[in-house]
Write a protein that holds these residues in place. Structure first.
Motif, PDB file in Angstrom:
ATOM      1  N   LEU A   8      -8.194  -0.474   1.808  1.00 32.73           N
ATOM      2  CA  LEU A   8      -7.045  -0.172   2.673  1.00 32.73           C
ATOM      3  C   LEU A   8      -6.161   0.897   2.040  1.00 32.73           C
ATOM      4  O   LEU A   8      -5.723   1.831   2.720  1.00 32.73           O
ATOM      5  CB  LEU A   8      -6.240  -1.441   2.979  1.00 32.73           C
ATOM      6  CG  LEU A   8      -5.164  -1.307   4.043  1.00 32.73           C
ATOM      7  CD1 LEU A   8      -5.748  -0.870   5.390  1.00 32.73           C
ATOM      8  CD2 LEU A   8      -4.400  -2.611   4.216  1.00 32.73           C
ATOM      9  N   GLN A   9      -5.923   0.794   0.751  1.00 35.57           N
ATOM     10  CA  GLN A   9      -5.101   1.781   0.050  1.00 35.57           C
ATOM     11  C   GLN A   9      -5.720   3.180   0.187  1.00 35.57           C
ATOM     12  O   GLN A   9      -5.022   4.152   0.462  1.00 35.57           O
ATOM     13  CB  GLN A   9      -4.953   1.437  -1.443  1.00 35.57           C
ATOM     14  CG  GLN A   9      -4.201   0.154  -1.708  1.00 35.57           C
ATOM     15  CD  GLN A   9      -5.070  -1.093  -1.702  1.00 35.57           C
ATOM     16  OE1 GLN A   9      -5.979  -1.248  -0.894  1.00 35.57           O
ATOM     17  NE2 GLN A   9      -4.782  -2.009  -2.619  1.00 35.57           N
ATOM     18  N   THR A  10      -7.033   3.253   0.007  1.00 41.54           N
ATOM     19  CA  THR A  10      -7.756   4.529   0.127  1.00 41.54           C
ATOM     20  C   THR A  10      -7.617   5.087   1.534  1.00 41.54           C
ATOM     21  O   THR A  10      -7.315   6.272   1.720  1.00 41.54           O
ATOM     22  CB  THR A  10      -9.256   4.339  -0.207  1.00 41.54           C
ATOM     23  OG1 THR A  10      -9.340   3.774  -1.520  1.00 41.54           O
ATOM     24  CG2 THR A  10     -10.010   5.638  -0.166  1.00 41.54           C
ATOM     25  N   TYR A  17      -7.319  -4.812   1.534  1.00 42.97           N
ATOM     26  CA  TYR A  17      -6.327  -4.571   0.488  1.00 42.97           C
ATOM     27  C   TYR A  17      -6.866  -5.023  -0.870  1.00 42.97           C
ATOM     28  O   TYR A  17      -6.771  -4.314  -1.869  1.00 42.97           O
ATOM     29  CB  TYR A  17      -5.022  -5.291   0.823  1.00 42.97           C
ATOM     30  CG  TYR A  17      -3.992  -5.226  -0.280  1.00 42.97           C
ATOM     31  CD1 TYR A  17      -3.375  -4.023  -0.600  1.00 42.97           C
ATOM     32  CD2 TYR A  17      -3.653  -6.358  -1.007  1.00 42.97           C
ATOM     33  CE1 TYR A  17      -2.438  -3.949  -1.617  1.00 42.97           C
ATOM     34  CE2 TYR A  17      -2.713  -6.296  -2.029  1.00 42.97           C
ATOM     35  CZ  TYR A  17      -2.116  -5.088  -2.330  1.00 42.97           C
ATOM     36  OH  TYR A  17      -1.196  -5.016  -3.334  1.00 42.97           O
ATOM     37  N   CYS A  53       0.826  -1.213   0.000  1.00 41.75           N
ATOM     38  CA  CYS A  53       0.000   0.000   0.000  1.00 41.75           C
ATOM     39  C   CYS A  53       0.862   1.266   0.000  1.00 41.75           C
ATOM     40  O   CYS A  53       0.336   2.370   0.085  1.00 41.75           O
ATOM     41  CB  CYS A  53      -0.914   0.019   1.221  1.00 41.75           C
ATOM     42  SG  CYS A  53      -2.204  -1.228   1.200  1.00 41.75           S
ATOM     43  N   LEU A  74      -5.281   4.456   3.765  1.00 39.67           N
ATOM     44  CA  LEU A  74      -3.892   4.829   4.071  1.00 39.67           C
ATOM     45  C   LEU A  74      -3.460   6.096   3.330  1.00 39.67           C
ATOM     46  O   LEU A  74      -2.618   6.824   3.819  1.00 39.67           O
ATOM     47  CB  LEU A  74      -2.952   3.667   3.753  1.00 39.67           C
ATOM     48  CG  LEU A  74      -3.089   2.472   4.694  1.00 39.67           C
ATOM     49  CD1 LEU A  74      -2.385   1.254   4.129  1.00 39.67           C
ATOM     50  CD2 LEU A  74      -2.547   2.812   6.081  1.00 39.67           C
ATOM     51  N   LYS A  75      -4.046   6.363   2.178  1.00 39.57           N
ATOM     52  CA  LYS A  75      -3.705   7.592   1.449  1.00 39.57           C
ATOM     53  C   LYS A  75      -4.390   8.798   2.046  1.00 39.57           C
ATOM     54  O   LYS A  75      -3.900   9.914   1.951  1.00 39.57           O
ATOM     55  CB  LYS A  75      -4.082   7.452  -0.033  1.00 39.57           C
ATOM     56  CG  LYS A  75      -3.107   6.550  -0.764  1.00 39.57           C
ATOM     57  CD  LYS A  75      -3.348   6.524  -2.250  1.00 39.57           C
ATOM     58  CE  LYS A  75      -2.308   5.681  -2.945  1.00 39.57           C
ATOM     59  NZ  LYS A  75      -2.793   4.370  -3.369  1.00 39.57           N
ATOM     60  N   GLY A 134      -9.329  -2.683  -2.251  1.00 41.03           N
ATOM     61  CA  GLY A 134      -8.835  -1.327  -2.489  1.00 41.03           C
ATOM     62  C   GLY A 134      -9.142  -0.363  -1.355  1.00 41.03           C
ATOM     63  O   GLY A 134      -8.689   0.772  -1.337  1.00 41.03           O
TER      64      GLY A 134
END
Length: 103
Positions: A97-99, A92, A43, A101-102, A95
């Motif tokens: 988790l990526q959102t 993950y 990520c 964390l960003k 998608g």
């Protein structure tokens, strides 16, 4: 709130991404903790704050009470409990988790 719980709260609030795990990011001491680190790296989180619960029995037990979650690793993002490695993997893959964390 006990001293251990207050200490955990300070750790969680002290960094945007905190992973309570067995071992370290460089040397995970269990497969689930290793997988959690790999997911974070995928990520784009290269240096998450990690807490090795094997070094502190108080935290190892206290984190389970703190989150009301029985297993380790445990991921916190922006002070919020996210879950363990299975939940991290599901998030993950979707998608989510990526959102998170960003953000």
């Amino acid at each position: 709130m006990s001293d251990v719980q207050q200490h955990i709260q300070q750790i969680v609030n002290g960094s945007p991404v905190v992973l309570f795990m067995k071992g370290t990011a460089q040397f995970p001491m269990c497969g689930f903790s290793g997988r959690a680190i790999q997911i974070l790296k995928a990520c784009g989180v290269e240096q998450p704050t990690t807490v090795n619960v094997l070094e502190d029995e108080g935290i190892r037990q206290g984190i389970k009470t703190f989150s009301n979650w029985p297993t380790i690793p445990q991921l916190y993002v922006n002070g919020e409990f996210i879950g363990g490695s299975d939940i991290m993997m599901e998030m993950y893959q979707s998608g989510e988790l990526q959102t998170l964390l960003k953000g």
